[in-house]
Scaffold this motif. Structure first.
Motif, short mmCIF file in Angstrom:
data_model
loop_
_atom_site.label_atom_id
_atom_site.label_comp_id
_atom_site.label_asym_id
_atom_site.label_seq_id
_atom_site.Cartn_x
_atom_site.Cartn_y
_atom_site.Cartn_z
N GLY A 40 0.31 -1.55 0.43
CA GLY A 40 -0.26 -0.10 0.32
C GLY A 40 1.24 1.11 -0.44
O GLY A 40 2.04 0.84 -0.12
N PRO A 41 0.21 2.29 -0.64
CA PRO A 41 -1.42 2.48 -0.11
C PRO A 41 -2.06 2.19 -1.84
O PRO A 41 -0.94 1.85 -2.60
N ALA A 77 -3.81 -4.68 -1.94
CA ALA A 77 -3.27 -3.74 -0.78
C ALA A 77 -3.03 -4.97 0.73
O ALA A 77 -4.73 -5.15 0.60
N PHE A 78 -2.86 -4.45 1.56
CA PHE A 78 -2.57 -5.33 3.01
C PHE A 78 -3.22 -3.61 3.67
O PHE A 78 -1.92 -3.44 3.39
N PHE A 79 -3.89 -4.44 5.12
CA PHE A 79 -3.34 -2.91 5.67
C PHE A 79 -3.98 -3.01 7.11
O PHE A 79 -4.17 -4.22 7.27
N VAL A 80 -3.42 -2.45 8.17
CA VAL A 80 -4.16 -2.92 9.83
C VAL A 80 -4.26 -1.53 10.11
O VAL A 80 -3.86 -0.66 10.08
N THR A 81 -5.53 -1.48 10.72
CA THR A 81 -5.66 -0.20 11.50
C THR A 81 -6.13 -0.48 12.90
O THR A 81 -6.27 -1.35 13.48
N VAL A 82 -4.81 0.69 13.67
CA VAL A 82 -4.92 0.45 14.62
C VAL A 82 -5.30 1.56 16.04
O VAL A 82 -5.47 2.32 15.14
N ILE A 83 -6.23 1.36 16.74
CA ILE A 83 -7.49 2.37 17.69
C ILE A 83 -6.46 2.13 18.85
O ILE A 83 -5.66 1.53 19.72
N THR A 84 -5.46 4.11 19.03
CA THR A 84 -5.18 3.76 20.42
C THR A 84 -4.98 4.72 21.50
O THR A 84 -6.21 5.51 21.13
N SER A 85 -5.02 4.98 23.15
CA SER A 85 -5.40 5.36 23.91
C SER A 85 -4.32 5.85 24.23
O SER A 85 -2.92 5.65 24.40
N GLU A 86 -4.37 6.77 25.13
CA GLU A 86 -3.45 7.57 25.58
C GLU A 86 -3.12 6.40 27.31
O GLU A 86 -2.04 6.66 27.83
N THR A 87 -3.64 6.10 28.14
CA THR A 87 -4.06 5.24 28.91
C THR A 87 -4.15 3.78 28.80
O THR A 87 -4.77 3.35 27.53
N PRO A 88 -3.79 2.89 29.32
CA PRO A 88 -3.91 1.58 29.05
C PRO A 88 -4.88 1.24 29.42
O PRO A 88 -5.93 1.48 30.54
N THR A 89 -5.57 0.57 28.67
CA THR A 89 -7.00 -0.14 28.82
C THR A 89 -7.28 -1.24 29.46
O THR A 89 -7.09 -2.14 29.33
N THR A 90 -8.33 -1.35 30.55
CA THR A 90 -8.28 -2.98 31.94
C THR A 90 -9.53 -2.94 31.48
O THR A 90 -10.32 -1.99 32.18
N THR A 91 -9.82 -3.59 31.65
CA THR A 91 -11.28 -4.71 32.12
C THR A 91 -11.81 -4.44 33.48
O THR A 91 -11.01 -4.91 34.50
#
Length: 357
Positions: free
Chosen positions: A53-54, A187-201
């Motif tokens: 890609g793109p 094309a191959f792709f990966v979409t990554v969503i991030t946060s500013e702090t670790p997410t815990t359940t």
């Protein structure tokens, strides 16, 4: 004398150093990042060419025929705590398939093992189409959480599979079943969503059980008993109300450990409404097991269970004391050859009588 102060200079240098340190610090960012493969490869009929890609929609996209596959990798990384991972491929076919399938899957070790989450479909799109697969909750190959090291090791695969098993016996039929569909990848792709702090359940503990509407206690007046073989012994059980409206309590018992042979417990009465008493009696046979044992008495009312333990020791039957002669008197001279002897009762199975002549 003129005084020269260097303090302002030191402060300026300190401020510049702080600004410099802030400038080189790597912030933990939050956002959405779509990364395209920078390398692609395959085998069999695969020809990756520019299946990276793109996407450009060029005719020189990677393609694969029946039983071929392509993969893409080399995804760039960012910073931030990963909260979502979606892999995807942009593909089309020259001829819609009838029943042959394409599978979208991924690996973190170069294809030695694959994640358990996969997407399989019959390819029929002759125009460019995105196929995506959310693998966030699939932690089968990454140790239980996603990080950017996993993204750098990520390889996305598409596999073109002919429906029906192949063997020499059905080789002709297998070739007839091939849909002759060419799958092309742009094309191959990966979409990554991030946060500013670790997410815990968040973990929530189950609510505590409601308090009982009433309660009672149970105890034994004598908790250590001794009984001989062929005997019996008793103790009184006291079932007392602690609080609330009295409810019926059922009494039962069980031996703790190996039960003895020939020892029979009984409860009388076996139930009641607190406060009340019940008699626990142990009866033994002549062959009862000698030793020490523990018997647990349970009081049950609905979900409320209270217990008390009673220890019992079974001993050998002790020899009876010497009987006391009642008649005739000891040492008397009798003038009959058929005298009658009488002595105090004793527990015995036989007697020996000695007569001096």
């Amino acid at each position: 004398m003129r005084r020269v102060s260097y303090r302002p200079t030191v402060m300026v240098v300190g401020l510049l150093l702080a600004v410099f340190l802030l400038g080189i610090a790597t912030p933990v960012s939050a956002g959405s990042f779509t990364k395209y493969a920078t390398i692609a490869a395959g085998e069999g009929f695969a020809s990756p060419i520019n299946a990276v890609g793109p996407p450009d929609g060029a005719r020189s996209e990677g393609w694969m025929g029946s039983e071929g596959y392509l993969w893409g990798g080399g995804f760039a990384t960012e910073s931030g705590y990963i909260t979502k991972v979606v892999i995807g491929v942009i593909y089309r076919v020259d001829i819609p398939a009838v029943d042959d399938t394409v599978t979208l899957k991924y690996s973190l070790d170069g294809g030695a093992t694959f994640g358990s989450t996969k997407l399989t479909w019959v390819p029929g799109d002759t125009a460019w189409v995105e196929k995506t697969l959310d693998i966030t909750s699939d932690t089968s190959v990454n140790g239980g959480s996603w990080d950017w090291n996993d993204i750098s090791n990520l390889k996305i695969f598409v596999q073109n599979t002919v429906v029906g098993p192949y063997s020499r016996e059905n080789e002709d039929e297998w070739f007839l079943n091939i849909d002759d569909t060419t799958v092309m990848v742009d094309a191959f792709f990966v979409t990554v969503i991030t946060s500013e702090t670790p997410t815990t359940t968040p973990t929530t503990s189950p609510p505590p059980p409601p308090p009982p509407s009433f309660d009672f206690s149970i105890s034994a007046s004598l908790s250590d008993l001794t009984v001989q073989r062929s005997g019996s012994v008793s103790t009184e059980l006291n079932v007392n109300l602690v609080f609330g409206i009295p409810q019926t309590v059922l009494l039962s018992g069980v031996w703790v450990g190996t039960p003895p042979e020939g020892v029979f417990p009984s409860l009388s009465p076996p139930s009641g409404t607190p406060s009340f008493s019940s008699t626990l009696t142990f009866s033994t046979t002549p062959e009862a097991t000698v030793g020490s044992f523990t018997y647990q008495v349970k009081g049950i009312s609905g979900s409320i269970v209270r217990t008390t333990n009673v220890s019992i020791t079974v001993t050998e039957l002790a020899p009876p004391a010497a009987p006391t002669l009642l008649s005739p008197d000891d040492g008397v001279v009798l003038d009959t050859v058929t005298p009658t002897f009488d002595w105090a009762d004793v527990v015995a199975s036989s007697y020996n009588l000695e007569i001096a002549t």
